[in-house]
Design a protein around this motif. Sequence first.
Motif, short mmCIF file in Angstrom:
data_model
loop_
_atom_site.label_atom_id
_atom_site.label_comp_id
_atom_site.label_asym_id
_atom_site.label_seq_id
_atom_site.Cartn_x
_atom_site.Cartn_y
_atom_site.Cartn_z
N GLY A 40 0.70 -1.29 0.11
CA GLY A 40 -0.07 0.00 0.15
C GLY A 40 0.80 1.11 0.11
O GLY A 40 2.06 1.33 -0.17
N VAL B 224 -1.12 8.71 5.35
CA VAL B 224 -2.08 7.88 5.27
C VAL B 224 -2.18 6.97 6.46
O VAL B 224 -1.21 6.59 7.10
N GLN C 132 -8.43 1.27 -2.45
CA GLN C 132 -7.97 1.23 -1.02
C GLN C 132 -6.63 1.44 -0.63
O GLN C 132 -6.18 1.98 0.35
N SER D 106 -4.82 4.72 -0.36
CA SER D 106 -4.91 5.56 0.56
C SER D 106 -4.73 5.25 1.70
O SER D 106 -5.10 5.47 2.93
N MET D 107 -4.13 3.92 1.94
CA MET D 107 -3.60 3.32 3.33
C MET D 107 -2.51 2.49 3.31
O MET D 107 -1.95 2.15 2.08
N ARG E 268 -11.36 -1.40 6.28
CA ARG E 268 -12.29 -0.26 5.86
C ARG E 268 -12.47 0.70 6.86
O ARG E 268 -12.40 2.15 6.49
N ASN F 53 -9.36 3.01 6.82
CA ASN F 53 -9.21 3.91 5.51
C ASN F 53 -10.37 5.20 5.58
O ASN F 53 -9.91 6.18 5.20
N SER F 54 -11.39 4.87 6.43
CA SER F 54 -12.38 5.77 6.44
C SER F 54 -12.47 6.29 8.06
O SER F 54 -13.54 6.70 8.34
#
Length: 338
Positions: free
Chosen positions: A46, A52, A92, A95-96, A309, A312-313
């Motif tokens: 990643g 991030v 995904q 961004s991580m 998830r 990431n969020s």
Amino acid sequence: MPEKNLPELITLKRLIDEGGKHLEVGTSCTVAMDGRQFPVYTIALGNPSPDVPALGFFGGIHGLERIGTQVVLSFLESLLARLRWDSTLHQQLESMRLVFMPLVNPGGMWQATRCNPQGVDLMRNAPLSAVEKVPFMLGGQRFSHHLPWYRGAEGAPMEPESQAVCAFVERELLTRQFSMALDCHSGFGLRDRVWFPHAHTATPIPHLADIGALEQLFSQSYPNHNYVFEPQSRQYRTHGDLWDYLYLNGTSHSDRVFLPLTLEMGSWLWVKKNPRQIFDRIAMFNPTARHRLQRVLRRHLVLFDFLMRAANSHGRWLPEGMARTVQHRRALTQWYHT
């Protein structure tokens, strides 16, 4: 005839080869055992930017608990297969950051012991003592490395495997504004539990509201899940917990959020279904029937994917202002006032 190498290490090396350019691979330390050299691998994939969020998966800290390594490897294998076709996964990972230490204690796994080859329990090895009374022996002891739950000698450096975990976490997770870790174990109870700090005290952690929001998010997203979320101190307290040590060092003087979790798979259920396993120290902590092993390897993928998830969020669910106060009060009621 004894195995020529650990099956889990063979699988890990195969996945490293298959991952190719997607993976950043390192060897944090090497463990000598029976004339062999076992590498302790670290893997990352990643976005490497410190801006991030990051999520880490750890397994095999206790050599007897092979299933912890196996579930981490199963998830890594799934990710590598999906990278060949899943554009959503690629988005995904833009961004991580994902990091892995699937087999922290290969020497202990080779000799089929909970401890490392020096007789030290790596989860009792951090330079941190419990504030309140701990269970005799179970909470960590310094009497002898011939007895279980040995912490190591007073004032001695942490074991190389423990130092490797700390260095990896400090480099890959604690440098970021938001990070999480999941350490996979087995051996406690009839239910799968997700533990969070503290283990050395019953005092709630400063990020209790964040843990409460994460648990609520998971329960709302997967209302039929079978996990018990709770602080480890609710069951028992220990000396030298690695994740308490890393949490305290990483967040005490910063506004960063680091949420270390432990998946404690309920191996008593496997023994209940096959009582003869209690006479085998490996089988006591691992599913032996093939269909049970397959069930365990797939059932936790939902949790692993959720954590990806959620990391990431995190900006969408971390509580702020009055919501943070409400979450803190709710979590206190749920876990500390019952």
